[in-house]
Design an enzyme around this catalytic site. Structure first.
Site, PDB file in Angstrom:
ATOM      1  N   VAL A 152      -0.451  25.544  -7.469  1.00  0.00           N
ATOM      2  CA  VAL A 152      -0.549  25.707  -8.921  1.00  0.00           C
ATOM      3  C   VAL A 152      -1.051  27.109  -9.252  1.00  0.00           C
ATOM      4  O   VAL A 152      -0.486  27.811 -10.103  1.00  0.00           O
ATOM      5  CB  VAL A 152      -1.482  24.646  -9.527  1.00  0.00           C
ATOM      6  CG1 VAL A 152      -1.554  24.810 -11.042  1.00  0.00           C
ATOM      7  CG2 VAL A 152      -0.991  23.243  -9.178  1.00  0.00           C
ATOM      8  N   TYR A 153      -2.096  27.537  -8.574  1.00  0.00           N
ATOM      9  CA  TYR A 153      -2.625  28.884  -8.781  1.00  0.00           C
ATOM     10  C   TYR A 153      -1.571  29.937  -8.438  1.00  0.00           C
ATOM     11  O   TYR A 153      -1.335  30.869  -9.215  1.00  0.00           O
ATOM     12  CB  TYR A 153      -3.865  29.084  -7.914  1.00  0.00           C
ATOM     13  CG  TYR A 153      -4.503  30.444  -8.050  1.00  0.00           C
ATOM     14  CD1 TYR A 153      -5.214  30.785  -9.195  1.00  0.00           C
ATOM     15  CD2 TYR A 153      -4.403  31.383  -7.027  1.00  0.00           C
ATOM     16  CE1 TYR A 153      -5.814  32.029  -9.321  1.00  0.00           C
ATOM     17  CE2 TYR A 153      -5.004  32.633  -7.144  1.00  0.00           C
ATOM     18  CZ  TYR A 153      -5.705  32.949  -8.295  1.00  0.00           C
ATOM     19  OH  TYR A 153      -6.287  34.184  -8.414  1.00  0.00           O
ATOM     20  N   ALA A 154      -0.937  29.782  -7.283  1.00  0.00           N
ATOM     21  CA  ALA A 154       0.080  30.751  -6.879  1.00  0.00           C
ATOM     22  C   ALA A 154       1.218  30.792  -7.889  1.00  0.00           C
ATOM     23  O   ALA A 154       1.734  31.869  -8.226  1.00  0.00           O
ATOM     24  CB  ALA A 154       0.610  30.412  -5.488  1.00  0.00           C
TER      25      ALA A 154
END
Length: 243
Positions: A152-154
């Site tokens: 999700v962060y990436a």
């Protein structure tokens, strides 16, 4: 050759801690007036008292649509122009996708992506009219590599890489430079959400960098002569061997 930053006015989001605070301190040392943007009013007041009159606090909740929309107009009532916009505020989700929640995903995308786009949207016309300015966004090495332990962060940082690099091209004719700084793991509050084993290994191996080292990179980007744009600067711990 370098250019002086003395007398410039910068806006930094997420300025009350971590990379934002380190960059605030770095730019203040260069003679810049810094509008420190954060949701934490108490922290901003304390920092303004400590850091001196070159600091202008701006309380904004970037996750609140009305507060986010009011940020640029409120700032331009406090200062007469903006030379530098550093969109640094962000949040983190690590681990397996199935272990997070839709609410956490929404919060991350709203802060890491939507708020950045809205902030740039609000400030870009002001810089275009002045035919000058710098816009920098905190991205991540995760915006360049499929970091499987934080999808999700990436995903949010890959979106930002695309946004920054398309905006860089749009703003060239207007004299506005746009770039991103892409750190590896930084010792900050964001790492509180790292899987405990990953964090332990990173600390033991020296695979983390300090916020001040990212601030050094931002200073370098901003002090280049106007004919030079640093489109992206990856800043990695020497012992970071994931990529």
């Amino acid at each position: 050759m370098t250019q002086s930053l003395a007398g410039k006015i910068a806006v930094i989001t997420g300025a009350a801690s971590g990379i934002g605070l380190a960059t605030t301190e770095k730019l203040l040392a260069n003679g810049v007036t810094v509008v420190m943007v954060d949701w934490n009013a108490k922290a901003l007041d304390e920092l303004a008292a400590r850091l001196g009159p070159q600091v202008i606090p701006q309380v904004t909740n970037l996750l609140d649509a009305e507060s986010c929309a009011a940020m640029a107009p409120e700032i331009l009532k406090k200062v007469d122009h903006i030379d530098i916009l550093y969109c640094n505020a962000g949040t983190y989700i690590g681990g397996e996708l199935v272990d997070t929640t839709p609410e956490a995903i929404d919060k991350m995308l709203n802060l890491n992506v939507n708020a950045v786009m809205k902030n740039v949207h609000a400030v870009a016309p002001h810089m275009m009219e002045r035919k000058s300015g710098d816009i920098i966004v905190t991205c991540s090495v995760a915006g360049h590599f499929p970091t499987y332990w934080e999808p999700v962060y990436a995903g949010s940082k890959w979106a930002i890489t695309c946004f920054v690099q398309t905006m860089r091209r749009q703003m060239i004719p207007h004299g506005v430079r746009v770039g991103q700084v892409s750190p590896g793991p930084v010792i900050s509050a964001l790492l509180a959400d790292w899987p405990e084993e990953n964090l332990r290994k990173a600390k033991e191996s020296g695979s983390l960098i300090e916020p001040s080292e990212v601030a050094d990179a931002v200073e370098y980007m901003l002090t280049r002569n106007r004919n030079v744009t640093i489109r992206d600067m990856l800043v990695l711990p020497t012992n970071f061997d994931r990529v």
